[in-house]
Design a protein around this motif. Structure first.
Motif, PDB file in Angstrom:
ATOM      1  N   HIS A   9      -3.542  -8.160   5.855  1.00 16.24           N
ATOM      2  CA  HIS A   9      -4.311  -8.158   4.610  1.00 16.24           C
ATOM      3  C   HIS A   9      -3.465  -8.811   3.512  1.00 16.24           C
ATOM      4  CE1 HIS A   9      -7.060  -5.147   6.424  1.00 16.24           C
ATOM      5  NE2 HIS A   9      -5.953  -4.688   6.970  1.00 16.24           N
ATOM      6  N   TYR A  10      -3.893  -9.994   3.058  1.00 15.98           N
ATOM      7  CA  TYR A  10      -3.222 -10.682   1.960  1.00 15.98           C
ATOM      8  C   TYR A  10      -4.046 -10.486   0.690  1.00 15.98           C
ATOM      9  CZ  TYR A  10      -0.062 -13.220   5.091  1.00 15.98           C
ATOM     10  OH  TYR A  10       0.919 -13.557   6.005  1.00 15.98           O
ATOM     11  N   ARG A  30       0.212  -4.923   6.723  1.00 17.88           N
ATOM     12  CA  ARG A  30      -0.163  -5.003   8.133  1.00 17.88           C
ATOM     13  C   ARG A  30      -0.413  -3.598   8.668  1.00 17.88           C
ATOM     14  NH1 ARG A  30       4.274  -8.834   8.323  1.00 17.88           N
ATOM     15  NH2 ARG A  30       3.501 -10.961   8.692  1.00 17.88           N
ATOM     16  N   SER A  31      -1.425  -3.482   9.521  1.00 13.74           N
ATOM     17  CA  SER A  31      -1.664  -2.224  10.224  1.00 13.74           C
ATOM     18  C   SER A  31      -1.864  -2.533  11.701  1.00 13.74           C
ATOM     19  CB  SER A  31      -2.884  -1.494   9.652  1.00 13.74           C
ATOM     20  OG  SER A  31      -4.055  -2.287   9.750  1.00 13.74           O
ATOM     21  N   VAL A  54       2.505   3.313   7.186  1.00 10.79           N
ATOM     22  CA  VAL A  54       1.404   2.441   6.759  1.00 10.79           C
ATOM     23  C   VAL A  54       0.620   3.090   5.618  1.00 10.79           C
ATOM     24  CG1 VAL A  54      -0.772   1.400   7.488  1.00 10.79           C
ATOM     25  CG2 VAL A  54       1.204   1.375   9.030  1.00 10.79           C
ATOM     26  N   TRP A  55       0.284   4.360   5.771  1.00  5.69           N
ATOM     27  CA  TRP A  55      -0.535   5.059   4.777  1.00  5.69           C
ATOM     28  C   TRP A  55       0.375   5.755   3.769  1.00  5.69           C
ATOM     29  CZ3 TRP A  55      -5.069   3.084   5.291  1.00  5.69           C
ATOM     30  CH2 TRP A  55      -5.495   2.681   6.560  1.00  5.69           C
ATOM     31  N   ASN A  56       1.133   4.937   3.036  1.00  4.82           N
ATOM     32  CA  ASN A  56       2.134   5.448   2.114  1.00  4.82           C
ATOM     33  C   ASN A  56       1.558   5.621   0.710  1.00  4.82           C
ATOM     34  OD1 ASN A  56       2.001   2.827   1.061  1.00  4.82           O
ATOM     35  ND2 ASN A  56       3.728   2.131   2.302  1.00  4.82           N
ATOM     36  N   TYR A  90      -7.145 -11.106   8.410  1.00 11.03           N
ATOM     37  CA  TYR A  90      -7.340 -11.601   9.775  1.00 11.03           C
ATOM     38  C   TYR A  90      -6.645 -10.674  10.758  1.00 11.03           C
ATOM     39  CZ  TYR A  90      -2.605 -13.651   9.697  1.00 11.03           C
ATOM     40  OH  TYR A  90      -1.243 -13.845   9.637  1.00 11.03           O
ATOM     41  N   ASP A  91      -7.148 -10.679  11.996  1.00 13.00           N
ATOM     42  CA  ASP A  91      -6.596  -9.871  13.075  1.00 13.00           C
ATOM     43  C   ASP A  91      -5.916 -10.776  14.092  1.00 13.00           C
ATOM     44  OD1 ASP A  91      -7.579  -7.438  12.097  1.00 13.00           O
ATOM     45  OD2 ASP A  91      -9.497  -7.684  13.143  1.00 13.00           O
TER      46      ASP A  91
END
Length: 245
Positions: free
Chosen positions: A183-184, A196-197, A6-8, A169-170
């Motif tokens: 997150h868009y 996405r996370s 995710v944190w790339n 949105y979650d």
């Protein structure tokens, strides 16, 4: 997908937003003021220090700061702003990695404990903070309150942001106690990117039990870094746990 995926490099490259969002003075200023107070003249350890959003300006205020960070791309961004002598960082998981020294403050900001996806990992994070603290030291966490009250029957999603060029949105799995943030972003006309996370959400009461298991006592809880009262309607909280003297 692991947290290091995710944190790339791509995410790290656009994480810093100087002067706005998380980096806005009205957001960052009260955070730093409170952390300076909680450090009480001692050294601080930041779990998941990231690109140094908090750690670097805290060090500039005279608090010796060490970090632990899992993502090499995020750490590379930090290193472009502060060298290892200014802000030393240990590469590793905040639930298990060890940083040299003894600290009067360990802190974990902006919902980051929820990146640990099991209850056992979150408990180990509390224990790791306890191990690093001197007697009387404090562990402070900033975390949002799950927005389950906004979910009507049959719905599993809550929009938390909708602005020009961005929608967030979650989605909730209330049985597994998981949420996924979507997150868009519009990068250019007709070009969009989805990130996405994944998170494990937890309530303040569950955090208090984790603190108790690790050996802490709850010292204070506020709705924000400025010290507003925490109520049933507060969307987030800043909770301070203390290692006994």
């Amino acid at each position: 997908m692991g947290q290091d995926d995710v944190w790339n490099t791509e995410v790290a490259g656009r994480y810093d937003t100087p002067g706005v969002g998380m980096f806005a003075p009205e957001v960052l200023g009260p955070t730093l003021d409170r952390l300076v107070e909680l450090a009480d003249g001692g050294a601080a350890l930041e779990f998941a220090i990231g690109t140094g959003r908090v750690g670097i300006p805290l060090a500039e205020r005279g608090v010796p700061v060490t970090g632990i960070e899992l993502s090499e791309p995020m750490l590379a961004r930090l290193r472009a702003k502060a060298d290892a002598a200014t802000v030393p960082v240990v590469l590793g998981d905040m639930a298990t990695a060890t940083a040299p020294g003894e600290f009067s403050l360990v802190y974990l900001v902006y919902n980051t404990i929820s990146n640990l996806l099991t209850q056992a990992e979150q408990v180990e994070c509390f224990r790791n903070a306890f191990r690093h603290l001197r007697p009387g030291g404090r562990f402070v966490l900033e975390l949002g309150v799950p927005e389950l009250r906004k979910l009507p029957p049959g719905q599993d999603a809550v929009v938390f942001a909708h602005t020009e060029g961005y929608t967030g949105y979650d989605t909730y799995d209330v049985v597994a106690q998981r949420l996924t943030s979507h997150h868009y972003r519009e990068l250019a006309p007709g070009e969009h990117r989805l990130l996405r996370s994944h998170h494990r959400f937890l309530w303040p009461a569950e955090m208090d039990l984790m603190g108790l298991v690790a050996g802490f006592t709850l010292e204070s809880r506020h709705a924000d870094w400025a010290g507003a009262a925490f109520t049933a309607d507060s969307p987030s909280h800043v909770s301070v746990y203390r290692r006994p003297d």
